[in-house]
Design a protein around this motif. Structure first.
Motif, short mmCIF file in Angstrom:
data_model
loop_
_atom_site.label_atom_id
_atom_site.label_comp_id
_atom_site.label_asym_id
_atom_site.label_seq_id
_atom_site.Cartn_x
_atom_site.Cartn_y
_atom_site.Cartn_z
N THR A 153 -3.51 3.81 -12.90
CA THR A 153 -3.76 5.45 -12.50
C THR A 153 -4.44 5.49 -11.17
N VAL A 154 -3.89 6.42 -10.38
CA VAL A 154 -4.39 6.50 -9.11
C VAL A 154 -5.00 8.09 -9.00
N TYR A 155 -6.38 7.90 -8.50
CA TYR A 155 -7.17 9.24 -8.19
C TYR A 155 -7.29 9.33 -6.73
N ALA A 156 -6.24 9.95 -6.47
CA ALA A 156 -6.30 10.34 -4.77
C ALA A 156 -7.29 10.79 -4.03
N PRO A 157 -8.08 12.06 -4.53
CA PRO A 157 -9.08 12.44 -4.15
C PRO A 157 -10.40 11.46 -3.62
N THR A 158 -10.69 10.70 -4.69
CA THR A 158 -11.68 9.44 -4.35
C THR A 158 -11.12 8.27 -3.87
N GLN A 159 -9.61 8.05 -3.95
CA GLN A 159 -9.14 6.79 -3.52
C GLN A 159 -9.28 5.77 -4.40
N LEU A 210 0.89 -3.62 -0.43
CA LEU A 210 1.26 -2.75 0.68
C LEU A 210 2.31 -1.78 0.46
N LEU A 211 2.34 -0.56 0.21
CA LEU A 211 3.46 0.32 -0.26
C LEU A 211 3.99 1.17 1.00
N LYS A 212 5.21 1.67 0.63
CA LYS A 212 5.65 2.76 1.59
C LYS A 212 4.90 3.84 1.27
N THR A 213 4.85 4.76 2.13
CA THR A 213 4.19 6.17 2.02
C THR A 213 4.63 6.86 0.75
N ASP A 214 5.90 6.72 0.22
CA ASP A 214 6.32 7.41 -0.97
C ASP A 214 5.96 6.54 -2.13
N TYR A 215 5.35 5.42 -2.20
CA TYR A 215 4.78 4.66 -3.25
C TYR A 215 6.16 3.78 -3.93
N SER A 216 7.48 3.93 -3.29
CA SER A 216 8.42 3.45 -3.71
C SER A 216 8.69 1.89 -3.69
N ALA A 249 -0.75 13.90 1.49
CA ALA A 249 -0.89 14.97 0.49
C ALA A 249 0.38 15.64 0.04
N GLN A 250 1.33 15.58 0.68
CA GLN A 250 2.70 15.89 0.23
C GLN A 250 3.37 15.10 -1.05
N ASN A 251 3.03 13.73 -0.93
CA ASN A 251 3.56 12.87 -1.76
C ASN A 251 2.77 12.69 -3.15
N ARG A 252 1.52 12.50 -3.00
CA ARG A 252 0.88 12.46 -4.32
C ARG A 252 -0.54 12.95 -4.05
N VAL A 253 -0.76 13.98 -5.02
CA VAL A 253 -2.08 14.34 -5.09
C VAL A 253 -2.83 14.18 -6.47
N GLY A 254 -4.30 14.45 -6.50
CA GLY A 254 -4.77 14.29 -7.92
C GLY A 254 -4.65 13.11 -8.49
N LEU A 255 -4.48 12.98 -9.93
CA LEU A 255 -4.48 11.70 -10.59
C LEU A 255 -2.93 11.66 -11.23
N PHE A 256 -2.37 10.46 -10.88
CA PHE A 256 -1.09 10.17 -11.16
C PHE A 256 -0.84 8.85 -11.58
#
Length: 154
Positions: A45-51, A121-127, A18-25
């Motif tokens: 586009t990534v919508y984190a609440p519904t994955q 497969l991405l690191k947890t910061d999506y980098s 949650a600290q990295n990306r939330v909502g739609l990005f």
């Protein structure tokens, strides 16, 4: 037994991200391979609440004739968390279909077979991370498989 359990997925994984990306990005990624290898560019586009993930994939290669595979993609975001936070990953599974533009009032249209799929497969910061993708340049051609590194493009 505890050592074996250290790599079990944590069911509370979404909260850890949650600290990295939330909502739609927006997430733009590009594969990095050897010179002359296919390059995969993803605008997602990534919508984190519904994955859920949706967007566009472009596979290009400088060959004769040039390779250009365009696909509308959609899929799922999976948070794979293990006890060792350095090994945690974000997994994105995608399937894609060619974009077909039918004239207005044309009806339902034909059934279009899949022309792209990928596991990222991405690191947890999506980098950065790795991608395994398959594509075909027409409906009857063979699938081509590629494994490469992938990086976020800003």
């Amino acid at each position: 037994m505890e050592d074996e359990m250290a790599d079990v997925l944590d069911p509370a994984a979404p909260e850890a991200f949650a600290q990295n990306r939330v909502g739609l990005f927006l997430l733009k990624l590009q594969s990095v391979g050897m010179p002359g290898a296919p390059t995969n560019t993803l605008m997602l586009t990534v919508y984190a609440p519904t994955q859920t993930v949706t967007g566009h994939s472009s596979v290009h290669q400088a060959i004769n004739p040039p390779l250009n595979v365009e696909s509308h993609v959609s899929g799922n975001l999976i948070f794979a968390t293990v006890m060792d936070k350095e090994k945690s990953r974000i997994r994105i599974d995608l399937a894609g279909w060619p974009e077909i533009r039918l004239p207005g009032g044309a009806g339902i249209g034909p059934v279009i077979p899949e022309n792209y799929n990928a596991q990222i497969l991405l690191k947890t910061d999506y980098s950065e991370g790795t991608i395994r993708f398959r594509f075909r340049d027409d409906f009857m051609s063979e699938w081509h498989s590629v494994s490469q590194e992938i990086k976020r493009v800003d």
